[in-house]
Motif scaffolding. Structure first.
Motif, PDB file in Angstrom:
ATOM      1  N   GLU A   1      49.222   5.474   6.376  1.00 37.72           N
ATOM      2  CA  GLU A   1      48.583   5.645   5.069  1.00 37.72           C
ATOM      3  C   GLU A   1      48.829   4.423   4.189  1.00 37.72           C
ATOM      4  N   SER A   2      47.786   3.917   3.605  1.00 37.21           N
ATOM      5  CA  SER A   2      47.946   2.777   2.686  1.00 37.21           C
ATOM      6  C   SER A   2      47.690   3.189   1.247  1.00 37.21           C
ATOM      7  N   GLU A   3      47.207   4.403   1.058  1.00 41.24           N
ATOM      8  CA  GLU A   3      46.912   4.873  -0.298  1.00 41.24           C
ATOM      9  C   GLU A   3      47.305   6.340  -0.431  1.00 41.24           C
ATOM     10  N   VAL A   4      47.574   6.748  -1.646  1.00 42.95           N
ATOM     11  CA  VAL A   4      47.771   8.168  -1.930  1.00 42.95           C
ATOM     12  C   VAL A   4      46.847   8.549  -3.093  1.00 42.95           C
ATOM     13  N   ILE A   5      46.501   9.814  -3.149  1.00 41.83           N
ATOM     14  CA  ILE A   5      45.683  10.330  -4.253  1.00 41.83           C
ATOM     15  C   ILE A   5      46.550  11.288  -5.068  1.00 41.83           C
ATOM     16  N   ILE A   6      46.589  11.044  -6.348  1.00 36.28           N
ATOM     17  CA  ILE A   6      47.334  11.929  -7.255  1.00 36.28           C
ATOM     18  C   ILE A   6      46.338  12.641  -8.153  1.00 36.28           C
ATOM     19  N   GLU A   7      46.522  13.936  -8.298  1.00 36.86           N
ATOM     20  CA  GLU A   7      45.614  14.711  -9.146  1.00 36.86           C
ATOM     21  C   GLU A   7      46.328  15.114 -10.433  1.00 36.86           C
ATOM     22  N   THR A   8      45.645  14.926 -11.530  1.00 35.65           N
ATOM     23  CA  THR A   8      46.142  15.429 -12.815  1.00 35.65           C
ATOM     24  C   THR A   8      45.090  16.343 -13.424  1.00 35.65           C
ATOM     25  N   LEU A   9      45.544  17.285 -14.239  1.00 32.76           N
ATOM     26  CA  LEU A   9      44.615  18.188 -14.920  1.00 32.76           C
ATOM     27  C   LEU A   9      43.949  17.450 -16.070  1.00 32.76           C
ATOM     28  N   GLY A  10      42.680  17.788 -16.339  1.00 29.17           N
ATOM     29  CA  GLY A  10      41.975  17.187 -17.465  1.00 29.17           C
ATOM     30  C   GLY A  10      41.246  15.924 -17.075  1.00 29.17           C
ATOM     31  N   GLY A  11      40.557  15.367 -18.033  1.00 32.55           N
ATOM     32  CA  GLY A  11      39.790  14.160 -17.803  1.00 32.55           C
ATOM     33  C   GLY A  11      38.544  14.167 -18.673  1.00 32.55           C
ATOM     34  N   ARG A  12      37.729  13.192 -18.462  1.00 34.45           N
ATOM     35  CA  ARG A  12      36.514  13.082 -19.279  1.00 34.45           C
ATOM     36  C   ARG A  12      35.304  12.855 -18.394  1.00 34.45           C
ATOM     37  N   ILE A  13      34.264  13.633 -18.679  1.00 33.81           N
ATOM     38  CA  ILE A  13      32.982  13.416 -18.017  1.00 33.81           C
ATOM     39  C   ILE A  13      31.929  13.352 -19.107  1.00 33.81           C
ATOM     40  N   GLY A  14      31.271  12.230 -19.201  1.00 31.29           N
ATOM     41  CA  GLY A  14      30.265  12.072 -20.240  1.00 31.29           C
ATOM     42  C   GLY A  14      30.871  12.254 -21.612  1.00 31.29           C
ATOM     43  N   ASP A  15      30.283  13.150 -22.371  1.00 32.19           N
ATOM     44  CA  ASP A  15      30.735  13.305 -23.749  1.00 32.19           C
ATOM     45  C   ASP A  15      31.673  14.493 -23.931  1.00 32.19           C
ATOM     46  N   LEU A  16      32.200  14.999 -22.857  1.00 32.69           N
ATOM     47  CA  LEU A  16      33.122  16.134 -22.953  1.00 32.69           C
ATOM     48  C   LEU A  16      34.424  15.783 -22.249  1.00 32.69           C
ATOM     49  N   ALA A  17      35.521  16.117 -22.880  1.00 33.71           N
ATOM     50  CA  ALA A  17      36.820  15.817 -22.278  1.00 33.71           C
ATOM     51  C   ALA A  17      37.719  17.044 -22.355  1.00 33.71           C
ATOM     52  N   MET A  18      38.524  17.221 -21.328  1.00 33.95           N
ATOM     53  CA  MET A  18      39.551  18.267 -21.315  1.00 33.95           C
ATOM     54  C   MET A  18      40.894  17.535 -21.330  1.00 33.95           C
ATOM     55  N   HIS A  19      41.696  17.842 -22.344  1.00 39.06           N
ATOM     56  CA  HIS A  19      42.955  17.131 -22.532  1.00 39.06           C
ATOM     57  C   HIS A  19      44.117  18.102 -22.336  1.00 39.06           C
TER      58      HIS A  19
END
Lengths: 335, 197
Positions: free
Chosen positions: B81-99
């Protein structure tokens, strides 16, 4: 001051003033900045600060309550916590911020959608997203968290649309934070024992979380409710420090709102997000229940969502029903 | 008398300045010591953030995947493996964001030491203790240092008697990166990380 002392005093002051200026800041505001904070600055000072455009807000406590306290005890703690922020003295007047208790709600989903919303305070046991598969990573909230505040907002302006406070209601253990919770006496919460954790003061936790609910970040000031560290036995977070007062008065300076203002959430009030009018469960992925098309999670790249710009006419009826259902309790708002 | 007055002025100035620079630090989170971060981490890596991408789940929640290019596998990364994926809750898509207060943010290009749980082939991992599990690497005057990410968290800690007490967390002040990684490796060898090492 003597002519000899003055230059020395200026020098000493200047030396300390050379410590990075960001350390001087007290309270912080939550902002739209999504990049990592760089350096030692306590506040993220880029991006647009969070705010409620119409700060007449309702909140509801999930009717299933907590395993640790009666619903009446929870209601008392939560109401007093909101009143603490609402009744701040901003130079003779309260901030332009009104909280209206509504409910009880039936909603443990921290969601924002077109079909009605509620700023919910819910106690979760098990501690996870009730909409997700329990074996899925998306199910789990951070096990070491006692409570999380989830805010839905405009992506660029920082205008908040919805805020939900989720409390970890599981029994605290070495691999999981959580209860018990209590309305502790003013002298502090009693300690626990090795096999039996002592309670945390729910009002202290909720008062801190409400600071985030209204867009306040953390503070540099140790006695502030919005300071980032606390002790379980302490109930001091119930009482706002001058720094917390400065924050709420700066962000919501005295205005024209009163306790009769319209506290309907954007998209209408929806106290029950889990069952429909026939008592049937509402699927988490019910089409149209979320902004955008609902999308999917495969591959990590999914659908874009849009904020509900216009409230559909069909929801007006729901709003009216919701308003009728709102139980406005007399508030102890000071003049 | 004049000297005494001067002393008062000086002391007053120092105290005043100290008040102005008094130190400090959302979600209410249990503070984790370094050995606990190691204990609860299935994977630990030093790496560089390649990009972040937000997605929306069918229930409307947002999540963000952060792709990290591995520079050094400290624990639990498969050899190929040369990469890992980390998931966090929330984010922004277009004009809506969950913080979600307390979830760590990542800047593309920055180097980080991340303590992760869960994850595996084709699945993302989560940082341990929300932002506590992310240490940011900076280069200052030629020296690589590491600081803990604590944005948006109110840290609390249970004492042995079941109550809560103040905690400085895993990394109260910045440290040299090499010294910090040595400590982590020592904890792993010492068994703080379980018996899979």
């Amino acid at each position: 001051m003597s002519s000899r002392a003055f230059p020395s005093a200026v020098l000493v002051f200047a030396v300390f003033a050379c410590i990075p200026p960001s350390d001087v800041a007290a309270y912080c505001r939550m902002t739209t900045e999504t990049q990592a904070q760089v350096g030692d600055a306590p506040c993220v000072e880029t991006g647009a600060p969070f705010f409620w455009k119409h700060p007449c807000l309702s909140y509801a406590i999930d009717e299933r309550g907590s395993r640790w306290m009666t619903n009446e005890e929870i209601e008392e703690a939560v109401d007093l916590s909101f009143e603490t922020w609402e009744n701040v003295d901003c130079g003779g007047s309260p901030p332009n911020l009104v909280f209206t208790p509504s409910g009880p709600s039936t909603c443990r989903r921290p969601e924002f959608n077109n079909n009605g919303n509620v700023n919910t305070i819910a106690f979760l046991d098990p501690w996870g997203n009730p909409c997700a598969d329990r074996n899925d990573i998306d199910y789990r909230y951070e096990p070491f968290a006692l409570a999380v505040t989830i805010v839905w907002r405009n992506g660029s302006s920082g205008e908040m649309f919805d805020a939900d406070i989720m409390v970890n209601d599981q029994l605290s253990s070495s691999v999981n934070a959580g209860g018990p919770y209590a309305n502790c006496p003013d002298t502090g919460c009693p300690p626990g024992s090795a096999g039996s954790p002592g309670p945390s003061d729910l009002r202290s936790i909720v008062t801190h979380e409400i600071g985030h609910f209204i867009g306040i970040g953390h503070s540099n000031i140790e006695d502030a409710t919005m300071y980032a560290k606390t002790e379980q036995s302490s109930v001091s977070n119930r009482t706002l420090a001058q720094d917390d007062i400065n924050a709420v008065c700066d962000i919501y300076p005295p205005g024209s709102l009163d306790q009769f203002c319209d506290a309907t959430p954007l998209g209408g009030l929806g106290l029950n997000c889990e069952t429909d009018e026939f008592g049937e469960p509402v699927a988490c992925d019910e089409p149209g229940s979320v902004p955008g098309n609902g999308g999917g999670c495969s591959g990590g790249g999914c659908s874009a969502g849009d904020a509900p710009a216009d409230v559909p006419w069909a929801t007006v009826l729901l709003v009216l029903i919701g308003l009728a259902a709102m139980r406005r309790r007399p508030r102890r708002r000071h003049a | 008398m004049l000297k005494l007055k001067s002393l008062f002025v000086l002391v007053g100035s120092v105290l005043g300045a100290l008040l102005l620079v008094s130190h400090a630090q959302g979600s209410v989170v249990q503070a984790l010591a370094l050995n606990e971060l190691v204990l609860h981490a299935d994977q630990i890596v030093l790496g560089r953030v390649l990009f972040s991408e937000t997605f929306q789940c069918p229930d409307g929640q947002f999540g963000t995947w952060h792709r990290i290019q591995i520079e050094e596998d400290i624990r639990g990364i498969p050899e190929d493996e040369s990469e890992v994926i980390i998931e966090t809750l929330g984010g922004r898509i277009g004009d809506l964001a969950m913080h979600v207060e307390g979830e760590p943010a990542f800047s593309v290009g920055e180097r980080v030491v991340v303590f992760m749980r869960g994850g595996g082939p084709y699945t993302a991992a989560r940082p341990v203790g929300m932002g506590q599990g992310v240490m940011r690497v900076r280069t200052e005057q030629g020296t690589e240092t590491v600081t803990q990410s604590r944005e948006g968290m109110l840290l609390m800690r249970r004492s042995g008697r079941g109550g809560w007490q103040k905690s400085v967390g895993a990394l109260p002040i910045k440290e040299r990166l090499d010294a910090f990684l040595s400590k982590v490796r020592f904890l792993l060898q010492d068994g703080a990380g379980g018996d899979d090492e």
